[in-house]
Design a protein around this motif. Structure first.
Motif, PDB file in Angstrom:
ATOM      1  N   VAL A 193      13.002  -4.462  -9.194  1.00  0.00           N
ATOM      2  CA  VAL A 193      11.937  -5.335  -8.889  1.00  0.00           C
ATOM      3  C   VAL A 193      11.103  -4.452  -7.757  1.00  0.00           C
ATOM      4  N   VAL A 194       9.837  -4.669  -7.826  1.00  0.00           N
ATOM      5  CA  VAL A 194       8.969  -4.092  -6.491  1.00  0.00           C
ATOM      6  C   VAL A 194       7.979  -5.717  -6.499  1.00  0.00           C
ATOM      7  N   VAL A 195       8.319  -5.880  -4.975  1.00  0.00           N
ATOM      8  CA  VAL A 195       7.765  -6.956  -4.590  1.00  0.00           C
ATOM      9  C   VAL A 195       6.638  -6.816  -3.769  1.00  0.00           C
ATOM     10  N   ASP A 196       5.421  -6.935  -4.148  1.00  0.00           N
ATOM     11  CA  ASP A 196       3.990  -6.325  -3.716  1.00  0.00           C
ATOM     12  C   ASP A 196       3.650  -7.495  -2.814  1.00  0.00           C
ATOM     13  N   SER A 197       3.286  -7.243  -1.497  1.00  0.00           N
ATOM     14  CA  SER A 197       2.933  -8.089  -0.399  1.00  0.00           C
ATOM     15  C   SER A 197       1.398  -8.042  -0.123  1.00  0.00           C
ATOM     16  N   ASN A 204       0.801  -1.147  -0.099  1.00  0.00           N
ATOM     17  CA  ASN A 204      -0.044   0.115   0.162  1.00  0.00           C
ATOM     18  C   ASN A 204       0.794   1.330  -0.005  1.00  0.00           C
ATOM     19  N   GLU A 205       1.611   1.285  -0.922  1.00  0.00           N
ATOM     20  CA  GLU A 205       2.651   2.430  -1.139  1.00  0.00           C
ATOM     21  C   GLU A 205       2.398   3.249  -2.517  1.00  0.00           C
ATOM     22  N   GLU A 206       1.256   3.380  -2.989  1.00  0.00           N
ATOM     23  CA  GLU A 206       1.044   3.732  -4.352  1.00  0.00           C
ATOM     24  C   GLU A 206       1.206   5.407  -4.276  1.00  0.00           C
ATOM     25  N   ALA A 207       1.421   6.275  -3.143  1.00  0.00           N
ATOM     26  CA  ALA A 207       1.734   7.406  -3.211  1.00  0.00           C
ATOM     27  C   ALA A 207       3.187   7.843  -3.304  1.00  0.00           C
ATOM     28  N   VAL A 228       7.166  -5.881 -11.481  1.00  0.00           N
ATOM     29  CA  VAL A 228       6.203  -6.117 -10.178  1.00  0.00           C
ATOM     30  C   VAL A 228       6.066  -7.633 -10.113  1.00  0.00           C
ATOM     31  N   VAL A 229       6.403  -8.012  -9.089  1.00  0.00           N
ATOM     32  CA  VAL A 229       5.975  -9.354  -8.716  1.00  0.00           C
ATOM     33  C   VAL A 229       5.103  -9.681  -7.262  1.00  0.00           C
ATOM     34  N   THR A 268      -0.536   0.404  -5.511  1.00  0.00           N
ATOM     35  CA  THR A 268       0.659   0.144  -5.665  1.00  0.00           C
ATOM     36  C   THR A 268       1.289  -0.444  -7.030  1.00  0.00           C
ATOM     37  N   ALA A 269       0.837  -1.910  -7.120  1.00  0.00           N
ATOM     38  CA  ALA A 269       1.435  -2.699  -8.117  1.00  0.00           C
ATOM     39  C   ALA A 269       1.237  -2.013  -9.521  1.00  0.00           C
TER      40      ALA A 269
END
Length: 314
Positions: free
Chosen positions: A69-73, A41-44, A90-91, A79-80
């Protein structure tokens, strides 16, 4: 011990200005660098971080970073989508090593990221940074490219809180720093032992266990000390870190996880109660809320069959 720390501070603490980008590029000599952003949850903020890294460190003329690489949890916001639009790969956490059900926590994401990156050097950057500078990457990657005896580098910086400099690292000052000074005094020289910006050689990270939650930074630092020794660790001043601060209850849970991580490393015997009770004010008085404390750790990645097969193929 104090003399050893002072010698280490003199030999292994630098400023980002000591290794400018134009010196790092020829120093790469075939070494590959992966940057990993763990995100929830870091879309900003994630889009700007990705944009800066791609623009300043991944162009043809400034190709310091080979992989981003952005690893979305499990984000419930965009965010993704934002990260992908800015140019990151994005993974999703759950898509990595699906044989092992994912646990919540930052350490879990960092551990799994070793399976979806290929760099010889892995650089972790938190995805909630504001006013992001490429110095956060060049600063901590630089010593690894220029000094083969260095294996892990932490960023150090000022952390302002509500406009007051030096007040942002509350868990560091109240929990982590006392623990390190009392039990691992060789690490007393680290300015930001819990900071989320650090880089290390894959050959080190793959041999370390990863606490799945908030204790990951302390656990990796302590285990790296015992694995490669103090002189293989370093820190670089990158200026000021601005980010989203958590409330006191979240910090309490973080502190409990960090204490538990330290205790596990001090003794493999009896552990503290792996739960934390906090209190909310309600009409009828104070209401207890009990939260689990992260108790799981992932094994060194070299012990995971899928990783071993992937590395053999590579």
């Amino acid at each position: 011990m104090l003399e050893e720390v002072e010698r280490w501070l003199d030999r292994r603490s630098w400023s980002v200005t000591e290794r400018p980008l134009d010196q790092l590029l020829p120093a790469k000599r075939g070494t590959t660098v992966s940057v990993v952003l763990p995100a929830l949850n870091e879309e900003a903020t994630v889009g700007e971080i990705v944009t800066v890294i791609r623009r300043e460190l991944m162009s043809d003329a400034t190709a310091l970073v080979d992989e981003l690489v952005v690893v979305d949890s499990g984000s419930t916001d965009r965010t993704a989508e934002v990260a992908a639009a800015a140019g990151a790969r994005v993974v999703h956490r759950d898509a990595i090593l699906p044989r092992i059900p994912a646990l919540p926590g930052k350490g879990e994401v960092l551990w799994r990221s070793l399976l979806v990156t290929s760099g010889d050097i892995i650089c972790f950057v938190d995805a909630d940074l504001r006013d992001f500078s490429a110095d956060f990457v060049t600063g901590i990657v630089g010593p690894l490219l220029t000094d083969p005896s260095v294996h892990l580098v932490k960023a150090m910086y000022d952390r302002p809180l509500a406009g007051s400099p030096g007040q942002g690292g509350r868990v560091t000052e109240l929990v982590a720093r006392p623990l390190l000074n009392l039990h691992w005094p060789q690490l007393a020289g680290f300015v930001q032992p819990l900071g989320g910006e650090y880089a290390a050689r894959r050959s080190l990270l793959e041999r370390l266990p990863f606490p799945v939650g908030y204790g990951v930074e302390l656990g990796l630092l302590v285990d790296a000390l015992h694995t490669v020794g103090l002189d293989a660790l370093a820190q670089v001043d990158v200026g000021v870190r601005k980010h989203r601060h958590q409330d006191e209850r979240a910090l309490g849970r973080m502190a409990a996880a960090i204490y538990r991580t330290a205790q596990l490393r001090l003794s493999r015997g009896h552990l503290v109660r792996p739960r934390l009770t906090q209190f909310d004010r309600a009409e009828e008085g104070f209401v207890p809320r009990t939260h689990p404390v992260d108790t799981e750790e992932r094994p060194p990645m070299v012990e995971v069959a899928e990783y071993a097969r992937r590395r053999r193929v590579a």
